[in-house]
Design an enzyme around this catalytic site. Structure first.
Site, PDB file in Angstrom:
ATOM      1  N   ASP A   1      37.473  45.163  36.502  1.00  0.00           N
ATOM      2  CA  ASP A   1      37.851  45.315  37.917  1.00  0.00           C
ATOM      3  C   ASP A   1      39.148  46.099  38.095  1.00  0.00           C
ATOM      4  OD1 ASP A   1      35.670  43.827  38.690  1.00  0.00           O
ATOM      5  OD2 ASP A   1      36.792  41.963  38.971  1.00  0.00           O
TER       6      ASP A   1
ATOM      7  N   ARG B   1      50.046  32.864  40.165  1.00  0.00           N
ATOM      8  CA  ARG B   1      49.958  33.924  41.187  1.00  0.00           C
ATOM      9  C   ARG B   1      51.276  34.241  41.884  1.00  0.00           C
ATOM     10  NH1 ARG B   1      46.070  35.887  38.464  1.00  0.00           N
ATOM     11  NH2 ARG B   1      43.936  35.289  39.024  1.00  0.00           N
TER      12      ARG B   1
ATOM     13  N   ASP C   1      42.845  33.359  45.178  1.00  0.00           N
ATOM     14  CA  ASP C   1      43.896  34.192  44.597  1.00  0.00           C
ATOM     15  C   ASP C   1      44.352  35.307  45.538  1.00  0.00           C
ATOM     16  OD1 ASP C   1      44.158  32.743  42.251  1.00  0.00           O
ATOM     17  OD2 ASP C   1      42.510  33.794  41.268  1.00  0.00           O
TER      18      ASP C   1
ATOM     19  N   SER D   1      34.046  34.288  34.941  1.00  0.00           N
ATOM     20  CA  SER D   1      35.299  34.839  35.416  1.00  0.00           C
ATOM     21  C   SER D   1      36.385  33.900  34.904  1.00  0.00           C
ATOM     22  CB  SER D   1      35.295  34.888  36.941  1.00  0.00           C
ATOM     23  OG  SER D   1      36.605  35.096  37.391  1.00  0.00           O
TER      24      SER D   1
HETATM   25  N1  ARG Z   1      39.699  27.997  41.335  1.00  0.00           N
HETATM   26  C1  ARG Z   1      40.931  28.161  40.654  1.00  0.00           C
HETATM   27  C2  ARG Z   1      42.044  28.389  41.626  1.00  0.00           C
HETATM   28  O1  ARG Z   1      41.794  28.770  42.729  1.00  0.00           O
HETATM   29  C3  ARG Z   1      40.870  29.186  39.589  1.00  0.00           C
HETATM   30  C4  ARG Z   1      40.680  30.594  40.024  1.00  0.00           C
HETATM   31  C5  ARG Z   1      40.486  31.374  38.790  1.00  0.00           C
HETATM   32  N2  ARG Z   1      40.425  32.777  38.976  1.00  0.00           N
HETATM   33  C6  ARG Z   1      39.591  33.499  38.244  1.00  0.00           C
HETATM   34  N3  ARG Z   1      39.659  34.764  38.371  1.00  0.00           N
HETATM   35  N4  ARG Z   1      38.714  32.968  37.460  1.00  0.00           N
HETATM   36  O2  ARG Z   1      43.177  28.200  41.306  1.00  0.00           O
END
Ligand code: ARG
Length: 400
Positions: free
Chosen positions: A15, A95, A124, A175
């Protein structure tokens, strides 16, 4: 000369590699990639080469591990922040730090735009956009994957056409987001919540079957709420978390399988591995039972829910978080001591705790020799304590 300059948070995956070229064309921009090492194997060794081959004009790589632990992981640990009671927030804590570096590098580079690789349906994107806005509202944020509407196949096609290096992995396409505090795994066959996560979803922890029959007992020492030593050996935060993660993972501790509520309103099945986080939260909580009053523990447990929600929901850079942190920080003055935990076949059990500042007094608690509790004083205490109950009983409940 390109018209714009964009700083892109770059992982080196498909990506963000496609995003380098896409941004350069769509926004007539030179693209500076920014990759941040948050530990846990989050950074690939060939990231610089991949960024350049994708068309980056400059590659910035930062070691963010110390800042991550000091400024994000430990404050959340002290707050007891665990989203929906199970998720220690690894991704969610990473993040805002990435956003902080994005803003810093954009300012240094004189770039007016920052970019990230998030799609339009996750948490995110919110965390990045809101954090960047909090730190520098004049910056524009773009999220190519939210705009371009390409499927995975189209992305691969785009990459091939533009000579962007690809590596298509075999097996289920999860992912995955990784940092020192945990692994977050979603999508692929995990999207069916009835299906048990296949072993290949896990890389940091052993299955219960594969973990040793004999338990591993360890002692974790905390000072003012943060872990400082394991089995008496003083360790720096990063190595301590790595070492503990190793021990816990070997014993199958730290697997989390959860259907969670995303901020954007979707329920989503998520699998996490947080071996060190699981153990540290549990051990710390045990130490607080010894060193904090009932009221402090009670208020902290309420605040922990709000704290976890605000981290999850991208509100790190707010006065509300600072204020919660001020209370939490103050409670940690006395949270020092050692907790013994047993790691065994997927479970982490506290089996002992001690603190020089412990409020537990054996002479008050004992039923044996040496009891100093004033038994006779209980009579007067109960008489006053029960007074409103007796009064109400007589006047309203009419019980003689
Ligand atoms: N659901 C989790 C969160 O919102 C993990 C997100 C993970 N991101 C990813 N690109 N797999 O914190």
């Amino acid at each position: 000369m390109a018209k714009n300059k964009v700083v892109l948070a770059y992982s080196g995956g498909l990506d963000t590699s496609v995003a380098v070229r896409w941004i350069a064309e769509k926004y007539d921009a030179e693209v500076v990639t920014l990759t941040i090492d948050l530990g846990g194997g989050s950074i690939r060794s060939d990231v610089e080469e991949r960024a350049l081959r994708a068309g980056a004009s400059k590659v910035v790589i930062v070691d963010g591990r110390e800042a991550f632990v000091r400024d994000f992981v430990f404050p959340a640990l002290k707050a007891g922040a665990i989203y929906e009671g199970v998720y220690p927030l690894a991704t969610a804590l990473g993040r805002p730090l990435i956003a902080q570096y994005l803003v810093q590098v954009a300012e240094e580079e004189g770039a007016g735009i920052v970019a990230h690789g998030c799609t339009g349906k996750g948490n995110d994107q919110v965390r990045f956009d809101v954090s960047v806005a909090a730190l520098n509202p004049s910056l524009k944020v773009i999220a190519p994957a939210r705009e371009w509407g390409m499927t995975r196949e189209q992305e691969i096609e785009y990459a091939a056409q533009h000579g962007i290096p690809l590596e298509i992995k075999e097996g289920p396409s999860y992912s995955v987001d990784v940092n020192l505090w945990g692994r977050s795994v979603e999508a692929g066959n995990l999207e069916d919540p009835t299906v048990q996560p296949p072993e290949e979803a896990y890389t940091w922890t052993r299955s219960i079957e594969a973990s040793p029959d004999a338990p591993t007992d360890i002692e974790i020492t905390f000072e003012a709420g943060v872990p400082v030593a394991i089995d008496g050996e003083v360790m720096e935060p990063i190595s301590l978390i790595e070492h503990l993660g190793q021990l816990a993972g070997e014993n199958g501790v730290g697997r989390i399988d959860h259907v969670e509520n995303r901020l954007v309103g979707i329920k989503s099945r998520e699998v996490y591995e947080a071996p060190a986080g699981t153990v540290l939260h549990k051990a710390r909580q045990a130490l607080e039972t010894l060193t904090l009053s009932k009221e402090q523990v009670r208020l902290k447990s309420h605040l922990a829910i709000d704290y976890a929600d605000l981290v999850y929901n991208g509100l790190w850079f707010t006065a509300h978080r600072q204020d919660l942190e001020a209370y939490v920080e103050s409670t940690q003055r006395y949270v020092s001591g050692t907790v013994k935990v047993r790691l065994h076949k997927g479970s982490c059990t506290v089996i002992g705790r001690e603190s020089p500042l412990s409020l537990y007094r054996h002479d008050l608690a004992t039923y044996e020799e040496g009891d100093t509790f004033d038994h006779a004083a209980s009579v007067g205490f109960i008489s006053i304590y029960g007074l409103p109950v007796r009064t109400q009983s007589r006047i309203q409940l009419h019980r003689k």
